[in-house]
Design an enzyme around this catalytic site. Structure first.
Site, PDB file in Angstrom:
ATOM      1  N   HIS A 107      43.896  30.856  35.542  1.00  0.00           N
ATOM      2  CA  HIS A 107      42.566  31.344  35.884  1.00  0.00           C
ATOM      3  C   HIS A 107      41.705  31.527  34.625  1.00  0.00           C
ATOM      4  O   HIS A 107      42.000  32.384  33.793  1.00  0.00           O
ATOM      5  CB  HIS A 107      42.728  32.680  36.617  1.00  0.00           C
ATOM      6  N   HIS A 118      32.128  31.621  33.380  1.00  0.00           N
ATOM      7  CA  HIS A 118      32.216  32.226  34.711  1.00  0.00           C
ATOM      8  C   HIS A 118      30.899  32.833  35.179  1.00  0.00           C
ATOM      9  O   HIS A 118      30.417  32.546  36.267  1.00  0.00           O
ATOM     10  CB  HIS A 118      33.306  33.305  34.738  1.00  0.00           C
TER      11      HIS A 118
HETATM   12  O1  G3P Z   1      38.238  30.430  41.765  1.00  0.00           O
HETATM   13  C1  G3P Z   1      39.047  31.409  42.296  1.00  0.00           C
HETATM   14  C2  G3P Z   1      38.595  32.641  41.721  1.00  0.00           C
HETATM   15  O2  G3P Z   1      38.452  32.344  40.378  1.00  0.00           O
HETATM   16  C3  G3P Z   1      37.295  33.045  42.295  1.00  0.00           C
HETATM   17  O3  G3P Z   1      36.858  34.117  41.651  1.00  0.00           O
HETATM   18  O4  G3P Z   1      35.067  35.107  40.376  1.00  0.00           O
HETATM   19  O5  G3P Z   1      37.148  34.482  39.222  1.00  0.00           O
HETATM   20  O6  G3P Z   1      35.608  32.717  39.967  1.00  0.00           O
HETATM   21  P1  G3P Z   1      36.139  34.092  40.229  1.00  0.00           P
HETATM   22 CA    CA Z   2      36.776  30.692  39.590  1.00  0.00          CA
END
Ligand code: G3P
Ligand code: CA
Length: 286
Positions: free
Chosen positions: A47, A89
């Site tokens: 992530h 992000h």
């Molecule tokens: O993409 C899955 C997850 O990353 C969604 O949440 O806010 O971390 O992009 P975010």
């Molecule tokens: Ca994401």
């Protein structure tokens, strides 16, 4: 009177047969794209890269994720004022750089002036590393130049419009990533995903759902274009995972950083896990 009853029964029977046949036909029409996703293991999705160890969405964080045996590099994309795709992000650069303003208001040259690493050293002094100082926000092209076909990518389009989708697909094609099946595309935007699906129905798509939408989502509709869904892990339990899988979709959980949560989700049959600690997940999966 008897005759009327018989006629009535016949008509009722015909109506039931017609309804039954159309229900069966409708079910058969339901395609499944789940086979576009790897299914031989629980996917270890880094992530924002190995973002528990290094500043998120930097080449260092992605490189570390690869070294930690992640299956996919998770990348969030925004578009700059001069229409370049960059990995970040937030829509605003304030949290993860020393700059201010929206990505969409800044040019790539302006973004490249920013330090995307020092914030991490300040926020996590115990993990601080001089190598992080001065690292820049990478473009999508830079990521592909560095990792190429050696990596697999799990890319989220943030606030996508048609222009962004076109630019994105062009870059993927330029680096032969679609042909090589190296990309999963994810978005909270159903419109963006169906747009992509209409152009390339062989790309595995993941419909992301926020906490408030997981129960009310129409999974039968989602399976018409997506191979799976990405859900906050706190909304999941075994029965819910199985229910969604029963609808012909894989289930990927975000964002899971604690070992016990990883173990529980794996026990429940989860198909993929987004984590800031791909090393931790790799250990659990070993
Ligand atoms: O993409 C899955 C997850 O990353 C969604 O949440 O806010 O971390 O992009 P975010
Ligand atoms: Ca994401």
């Amino acid at each position: 009177m008897k005759k009327t009853w018989r006629w009535g029964l016949c008509v009722l029977l015909v109506i039931c047969l017609v309804i039954g046949a159309s229900v069966i036909l409708e079910r058969e029409k339901q395609v499944s794209f789940v086979s576009l996703l790897p299914s031989d293991k629980v996917l270890n999705i880094a992530h924002r890269g190995a973002s528990g160890h290094a500043p998120e969405h930097t080449l260092i964080a992605y490189d570390l994720a690869e070294k930690m045996n992640a299956d996919y590099l998770e990348i969030d994309l925004h578009m700059t004022a001069d229409h370049q795709l960059v990995a970040i992000h937030d829509e605003d650069v304030g949290r993860t750089t020393n700059g201010v303003g929206f990505v969409s208001d800044l040019t790539l040259a302006e973004l490249k002036e920013l330090d995307a690493g020092t914030w991490f050293n300040q926020a996590y002094p115990e993990l601080a590393n001089p190598d992080f100082i001065g690292v820049t926000i990478p473009t999508l092209a830079e990521i592909f130049e560095l990792f190429g076909l050696d990596s697999d990518y799990y890319i989220e389009l943030k606030d996508p419009d048609d222009e962004m989708i076109d630019a994105f697909l062009t870059v993927l094609n330029k680096y032969d990533l679609l042909e090589a099946d190296k990309v999963i595309i994810q978005s909270f935007s159903q419109k963006a995903l169906t747009n992509i699906h209409a152009q390339y129905d062989e790309i595995p798509l993941i419909q992301l759902l926020s906490k408030s939408k997981t129960k009310s989502a129409n999974y039968k509709k989602i399976r018409q274009y997506a191979a799976g869904v990405g859900l906050p892990f706190q909304t999941l339990d075994k029965a819910f995972i199985e229910k969604i899988q029963g609808n012909g979709l894989h289930v990927h959980a975000f964002t899971v950083n604690e070992t016990e949560d990883m173990e529980r989700l794996i026990d429940w049959g989860i198909d993929g896990i987004f984590t800031n600690y791909p090393d931790r997940l790799a250990d659990v999966l070993w």
